[in-house]
Design an enzyme around this catalytic site. Structure first.
Site, PDB file in Angstrom:
ATOM      1  N   GLU A   1      37.112  49.360  42.590  1.00 26.31           N
ATOM      2  CA  GLU A   1      38.292  49.662  42.871  1.00 26.31           C
ATOM      3  C   GLU A   1      38.174  50.881  44.077  1.00 26.31           C
ATOM      4  O   GLU A   1      39.188  50.885  44.607  1.00 26.31           O
ATOM      5  CB  GLU A   1      39.066  50.077  41.541  1.00 26.31           C
ATOM      6  CG  GLU A   1      40.617  50.019  41.810  1.00 26.31           C
ATOM      7  CD  GLU A   1      41.375  50.033  40.321  1.00 26.31           C
ATOM      8  OE1 GLU A   1      41.943  49.201  40.027  1.00 26.31           O
ATOM      9  OE2 GLU A   1      41.542  51.364  40.076  1.00 26.31           O
TER      10      GLU A   1
ATOM     11  N   HIS B   1      17.643  37.467  28.856  1.00 27.67           N
ATOM     12  CA  HIS B   1      17.706  36.183  28.043  1.00 27.67           C
ATOM     13  C   HIS B   1      19.021  35.443  28.775  1.00 27.67           C
ATOM     14  O   HIS B   1      19.425  34.379  28.100  1.00 27.67           O
ATOM     15  CB  HIS B   1      17.863  36.178  26.686  1.00 27.67           C
ATOM     16  CG  HIS B   1      16.712  36.796  26.244  1.00 27.67           C
ATOM     17  ND1 HIS B   1      15.303  35.936  26.087  1.00 27.67           N
ATOM     18  CD2 HIS B   1      16.259  37.941  25.891  1.00 27.67           C
ATOM     19  CE1 HIS B   1      14.532  36.798  25.589  1.00 27.67           C
ATOM     20  NE2 HIS B   1      14.910  38.082  25.512  1.00 27.67           N
TER      21      HIS B   1
ATOM     22  N   LYS C   1      50.106  42.354  41.105  1.00 30.51           N
ATOM     23  CA  LYS C   1      51.184  42.598  40.457  1.00 30.51           C
ATOM     24  C   LYS C   1      52.553  42.153  40.894  1.00 30.51           C
ATOM     25  O   LYS C   1      53.359  41.654  40.170  1.00 30.51           O
ATOM     26  CB  LYS C   1      51.407  44.216  40.518  1.00 30.51           C
ATOM     27  CG  LYS C   1      50.201  44.863  39.798  1.00 30.51           C
ATOM     28  CD  LYS C   1      50.300  46.418  39.603  1.00 30.51           C
ATOM     29  CE  LYS C   1      49.270  47.036  38.925  1.00 30.51           C
ATOM     30  NZ  LYS C   1      49.409  48.542  39.095  1.00 30.51           N
TER      31      LYS C   1
HETATM   32  O1  LIG Z   1      47.373  54.539  33.950  1.00 31.51           O
HETATM   33  P1  LIG Z   1      48.059  53.395  34.581  1.00 31.51           P
HETATM   34  O2  LIG Z   1      49.023  53.807  35.629  1.00 31.51           O
HETATM   35  O3  LIG Z   1      48.701  52.526  33.486  1.00 31.51           O
HETATM   36  O4  LIG Z   1      47.165  52.250  35.440  1.00 31.51           O
HETATM   37  C1  LIG Z   1      46.370  51.563  34.968  1.00 31.51           C
HETATM   38  C2  LIG Z   1      45.384  51.016  35.917  1.00 31.51           C
HETATM   39  O5  LIG Z   1      46.056  50.217  36.906  1.00 31.51           O
HETATM   40  C3  LIG Z   1      45.407  50.506  38.128  1.00 31.51           C
HETATM   41  O6  LIG Z   1      46.444  51.172  38.857  1.00 31.51           O
HETATM   42  C4  LIG Z   1      45.543  49.207  38.960  1.00 31.51           C
HETATM   43  O7  LIG Z   1      46.334  48.262  38.485  1.00 31.51           O
HETATM   44  C5  LIG Z   1      44.425  51.225  38.076  1.00 31.51           C
HETATM   45  O8  LIG Z   1      43.850  52.107  39.112  1.00 31.51           O
HETATM   46  C6  LIG Z   1      44.739  52.278  36.645  1.00 31.51           C
HETATM   47  O9  LIG Z   1      43.492  52.775  36.229  1.00 31.51           O
END
Ligand SMILES: O=P(O)(O)OC[C@H]1O[C@](O)(CO)[C@@H](O)[C@@H]1O
Length: 654
Positions: A432, A461, A566
């Site tokens: 990321e 394995h 998203k």
């Molecule tokens: O802690 P949050 O805001 O729920 O985000 C969870 C995760 O989602 C992300 O933003 C990626 O979608 C990550 O960087 C982060 O760790």
């Protein structure tokens, strides 16, 4: 794709859901599936979404046109002063050293040892040369300067306009303001004292006032789960005071499984909901599911709920309004993937009886040494330069083994069961942070290092066969733990040899066998798995990722690419609501009008989304969601769909 079965029965739960769905079409990017109950404020959360343009995997700007070793020149142009930028090719990769005595000398020359932490880093099986190191020196110096600025409170995450302060968490006096310093110290203290009170039974679960909390159910995802999962696996005692479970997905069956496993202990479960943003849909869904389980058992969730989130986030507001048991802060200036030393990681660890001060101390000690601007005494710089050498900084290395093979994978092999989740934790931290489309100057670079691995010798394995003989597109990182068992517990299962000796032999043998076939590797050795070494490992890789990001000139602290998925998910759910509305309208006709997928698409104003509508219908039918589908299972085109009932409210409003 399973075919759509015809004539499925109507789900009794479905009409409630249908009533809750809007009947008008919308192209909103909000993911907001309504639900009943008092969780309204969190459920109403909106996602802030960005669109990211797609790009080809290897753009012309970063693809070497010949097997020469051209470095990604544009990846260093913004920060390194012009006169320091070398545009010459990286030194030609030599044949890897094979003379055992020369390798021993190389091992001695490059071995990093830290007795206080109990850690060693061996980069001798990465084939970098003195010439390479000299060439990289200006870039490394620039990376050190950028890191010092970051620690000093600069806006090191320019896209999001944020400071990046995870190093302050283990040395609060580094934080740029007295307010932040106090906030960090107070949070650690409140985590410690809350955990102490829960463990001692001073804070009790209301349904059993004479009892204690026995379980923790952590609801969170990504950086709000991976650190706590790694640390729990690595450090939790065999019989922790509270046992930790996770809901880290929006998979209903997975959630049901966790709740079922808790059984009657739900009443003595502390539910810790972790989300920096406080608006992540998977986490929101997990919370709503858990709250429903509490309601069904007649339990008051608020007396057992704890939130870890940014102040005034949706989650924070929900927890405050509903009067949850406790709230702990997550900071704007700490990223999810570097949040293990904030309340995100410290609270679950402390509740399991893990020494969080040891973890903080290990991280602090590692931070001290990785601040030193000298390559040989800075293990994070050693890692970053080794990664750069192994991949030429952009996955375009023309391999030592085979020309034209891109090296872009880092295989992480911890030889210790308790470190199983280290590679999964690193996967997010590295991928990321480094997997970026554009560099800091806006050049298309498509950077990244793919991380995978489980544990040795188990992986022997599974996929070591390919590592040794297959596509040489990786370098390996062995994680070695010297201490096999606590003192006094070992025994020889054959003369002169223990079980742990086998594990040791497997590691050394695999390292040798890979190197003999020109596969480079790094070995990180810790004396034992304890809070100090685990804290140090986390800090080591946080710093290595930060330095490496500077070397390749990318912003390690944002994640714009995650938003595209998203946003697309939000659009699918919005389309699903339009499909349901269209089907409801048709089902209110006399006689009911079954619709083809194309008819649904046209009426839902999504004529190009027939395939997605087919997927939506198939998913809903498979889940008994009151849809009827007729036609030939082998032919989606022949399918006609209608709903089992006409919901008049959807047609005309309540
Ligand atoms: O802690 P949050 O805001 O729920 O985000 C969870 C995760 O989602 C992300 O933003 C990626 O979608 C990550 O960087 C982060 O760790």
């Amino acid at each position: 794709m399973a075919c759509i079965s015809s004539r499925l029965s109507v789900s009794p739960n479905f009409s409630g859901l249908r009533k809750a769905l809007p009947s008008t079409s919308t192209s909103s990017t909000t993911v907001s599936v309504s639900s009943s109950g008092s969780e309204g404020s969190y459920a109403a959360g909106r996602l802030s979404l960005q669109v990211v343009a797609s790009a080809k995997r290897f753009p012309a700007s970063s693809t070497p046109s010949s097997p020469s070793q051209t470095p990604p020149v544009n990846a260093i142009s913004s920060k390194v002063p012009e006169e320091l930028v070398s545009t010459s090719a990286l030194p030609t990769k030599p044949v890897l050293e094979t003379d055992p005595l020369k390798l021993w000398q190389r091992y001695l020359e490059w071995l990093y040892q830290d007795k206080d932490i109990g850690i060693e880093i061996d980069v001798s099986r990465i084939g970098f040369t003195d010439e390479y190191l000299a060439m990289m020196r200006p870039k490394l110096d620039q990376a050190f300067r950028a890191m010092a600025d970051l620690e000093g409170g600069s806006i090191a995450n320019p896209d999001e306009g944020r400071m990046v302060g995870h190093y302050w968490l283990r040395k609060p006096e580094l934080a740029p303001t007295a307010y932040l310093q106090k906030q960090i110290v107070q949070t650690i203290e409140s985590v410690q004292s809350f955990a102490k009170d829960v463990i001692s039974g001073k804070i009790k679960p209301p349904p059993c006032p004479n009892g204690r909390f026995t379980q923790i159910l952590s609801v969170g995802i990504g950086g709000s789960a991976l650190g706590p999962q790694f640390v729990a696996e690595a450090l939790a005692p065999d019989n922790p005071p509270l046992k930790l479970r996770f809901i880290d997905n929006t998979d209903p069956a997975g959630i049901d499984h966790q709740i079922a496993q808790l059984g009657p202990e739900l009443s003595s479960t502390l539910v810790v909901v972790i989300s920096k943003s406080g608006g992540t849909p998977e986490t929101r869904n997990g919370l709503l599911e858990v709250q429903r389980a509490f309601r069904e058992k007649g339990l008051d969730f608020s007396k057992q709920g704890v939130a870890i989130t940014q102040e005034n986030s949706l989650l924070d507001n929900t927890a405050r309004i509903e009067g949850w048991l406790a709230r702990f802060p997550m900071y704007d200036w700490v990223g999810g993937r570097t949040s293990e030393m904030s309340a995100v990681g410290l609270l679950p660890a402390a509740l399991q009886g893990i020494d969080i001060h040891g973890m903080l101390e290990g991280a602090r000690l590692m931070d001290e040494t990785t601040r030193i601007r000298d390559l040989k005494t800075n293990p994070a710089a050693l890692l970053a330069l080794s990664w750069y050498w192994a991949t030429d900084g952009n996955g375009s290395k023309v391999g030592i083994c085979s020309p034209h093979i891109l090296v872009e994978d880092m295989v992480v092999l911890p030889y210790k069961d308790s470190l199983l989740l280290f590679s999964r934790y690193l996967q997010q931290l590295v991928m990321e942070s480094l997997g970026k489309e554009y560099d800091l100057d806006g050049n298309l670079v498509n950077q990244g290092l793919a991380v995978y691995g489980n544990k040795g010798s188990t992986d022997q394995h599974a996929y070591i066969q390919q590592l040794r003989e297959g596509v040489p597109n990786f370098f390996a990182t062995f994680i070695e733990v010297l201490r096999d068992r606590p003192p006094g517990h070992d025994w020889e299962l054959e003369p002169g040899v223990t079980c742990g000796d086998y594990l040791f032999g497997m590691l050394q043998g695999t390292r040798q066998a890979l190197y003999a076939n020109k596969r480079e590797s790094i070995t990180v050795t810790v004396n034992e798995v304890n809070p100090i070494t685990v804290g140090a490992l986390i800090a080591l890789y946080e710093r290595a990722v930060g330095l490496y990001a500077s070397l390749i000139n990318v912003n390690a602290y944002h994640q714009p690419g995650v938003e595209a998925g998203k946003k697309a998910a939000g659009e699918v759910l919005a389309l699903q609501k339009r499909v349901l509305s269209v089907l409801n309208d048709a089902s209110c006709q006399e006689p009911v009008e079954p619709l083809t997928l194309e008819q649904i698409a046209t009426r839902a104003q999504a004529p190009h989304q027939v395939e997605m509508i087919y997927k939506i219908v198939a998913h809903m039918v498979a889940n008994d969601r009151a849809l009827f589908a007729e036609g030939d299972c082998g032919s989606p085109k022949s399918v006609k769909v209608f709903t089992g009932e006409c919901n008049v409210e959807d047609l005309y409003g309540p």
